[in-house]
Design an enzyme around this catalytic site. Sequence first.
Site, mmCIF file in Angstrom:
data_model
loop_
_atom_site.group_PDB
_atom_site.id
_atom_site.type_symbol
_atom_site.label_atom_id
_atom_site.label_comp_id
_atom_site.label_asym_id
_atom_site.label_seq_id
_atom_site.Cartn_x
_atom_site.Cartn_y
_atom_site.Cartn_z
ATOM 1 N N LYS A 104 0.928 -1.194 0.224
ATOM 2 C CA LYS A 104 -0.039 -0.048 -0.120
ATOM 3 C C LYS A 104 0.878 1.331 0.021
ATOM 4 O O LYS A 104 0.444 2.123 -0.523
ATOM 5 C CB LYS A 104 -1.139 -0.057 1.126
ATOM 6 N N VAL A 131 -5.463 -3.182 0.690
ATOM 7 C CA VAL A 131 -6.311 -2.444 1.588
ATOM 8 C C VAL A 131 -7.589 -3.276 2.208
ATOM 9 O O VAL A 131 -7.839 -4.345 1.376
ATOM 10 C CB VAL A 131 -7.524 -1.590 0.953
ATOM 11 N N GLU A 189 2.931 -3.151 10.890
ATOM 12 C CA GLU A 189 4.086 -2.836 9.702
ATOM 13 C C GLU A 189 5.534 -3.020 10.234
ATOM 14 O O GLU A 189 5.609 -3.252 11.519
ATOM 15 C CB GLU A 189 3.947 -1.349 9.092
ATOM 16 N N LYS A 204 -3.922 3.638 2.761
ATOM 17 C CA LYS A 204 -5.183 2.839 2.012
ATOM 18 C C LYS A 204 -6.148 3.865 1.760
ATOM 19 O O LYS A 204 -7.011 3.675 0.639
ATOM 20 C CB LYS A 204 -5.678 1.963 3.302
HETATM 21 N N1 HSE Z 1 -0.156 -3.163 9.371
HETATM 22 C C1 HSE Z 1 -1.304 -3.473 8.511
HETATM 23 C C2 HSE Z 1 -2.525 -3.337 9.653
HETATM 24 C C3 HSE Z 1 -1.322 -4.569 7.905
HETATM 25 O O1 HSE Z 1 -2.171 -3.623 10.884
HETATM 26 O O2 HSE Z 1 -3.785 -3.117 9.517
HETATM 27 C C4 HSE Z 1 -2.512 -4.644 7.007
HETATM 28 O O3 HSE Z 1 -2.218 -3.906 5.927
#
Ligand code: HSE
Length: 437
Positions: A104, A131, A189, A204
């Site tokens: 993303k 997303v 992440e 997103k």
């Molecule tokens: N780090 C993102 C979340 C992962 O926690 O939603 C999915 O995009």
Amino acid sequence: MKDINVGLIGFGTVGSGTAQVIYDQAERLRKKVGSSIILKKVADIKIDSLPAHFSDVVLTKDVSDIINDPEIDIVVELIGGIEPARTFILKAINAGKNVVTANKALISQHGLEIFEAAAKKGVEVGFEASVGGGIPVIKSLKEGLVANRIMSIMGIMNGTANYILNKMTDEGVPFAEVLKEAQAKGYAEADPTYDVEGIDTAHKLVILMTMAYGMKITLDQVSIEGISNIEPIDIEFAREFGYRIKLLAISVNHGEHVEARVHPTMVPEKHMLANIGGAYNGIHFTGDMVGNVLLYGLGAGMMPTGSAVVADIVDIARNVICGSIGRVPCLSYHPEHITPRRVTSMEDLSGPYYFRMSAMDKPKVLSKISGILGDHNISIESVIQKGRQKKGTVPVVIRTYEAQESAVKHALAEIDALDIVSDKTVKIRILSDADEG
Ligand code: HSE
């Protein structure tokens, strides 16, 4: 019929989830696609072997072994980040490969460059997993909701932030401890500040706005506020007022201009989004024909995200087989119809607010604060003042009626400069009907 060969770059959480979905669902996919989806090669510089059941899959440390392999139909990029992911994807496109990615950050910032390159080469780029994890949100916009003018987008789009806020609310677990749990579950992440500071949610939102409105928008046009300043005391006060705090992405389409913002929001506890727990995401669209649509599901995690990556692989595989690559434009709109639009200034927005001030427990304090709010045309709906804290200050919590953001900014600057107020006022927006388009 010809097998569809896949080369996977990156065997981390989502990469290994994707490989596992291809393996576990091989027979089902064959019956749905009409050919076998074969994971032919994996490139990853950090691992020396693949799990035993992938004995037929070639492991390499060199991405060009995948990009230059004439038998590979689809290159799947799951390393995340901007570089080298961008270069790998552009090279794969130039080599005539279809591409699938969950990236993303990359799609929101370099999407137009990538889609342009793909259109020139006559290949497809799928990004369903970018997303909403396993939720088919991109496909819904491109296909299911294609007949609609999208009037608003609102949702919980980061599983980690939602997981953290929920655990803090339901179990009183401190922020740092919940973040560690979310990381261990593979939701967060690589840099978890992206999750808690709202950046991942903004990535997103940019992708959804581009597709929903046919709009060119950059990340710096989104107003972004994260959850790291939310304290347990705010969660408690929210509960007393009948709200839950959620990190929301909000975009309302006003025609000539559109809102683009990510911020913690007090959501009435009976609202559907207030009841989205754990790492679940809830993404709400209003379409002028369909009305309200809420998509709900796991927004993070290896298998849900793997499910979305494989959905893109299947779409492309079907198009390869039928000779219909490019049938559905990657961004729903044909590229020449994706044009710039003005983004609404935050200062022009209005809504109800929650303020928490740390004020001296002395006579006339409340009247000074309410006087300043009144001077800025901000009307108070209710006030709570609790017992004394350290330094002789007390939390003064105020809920306002609809107020303009620019007035709020000026009023709080005056209030925070008072010698009877010790810390910076905490300000959280309260969800209103106007946010829902
Ligand atoms: N780090 C993102 C979340 C992962 O926690 O939603 C999915 O995009």
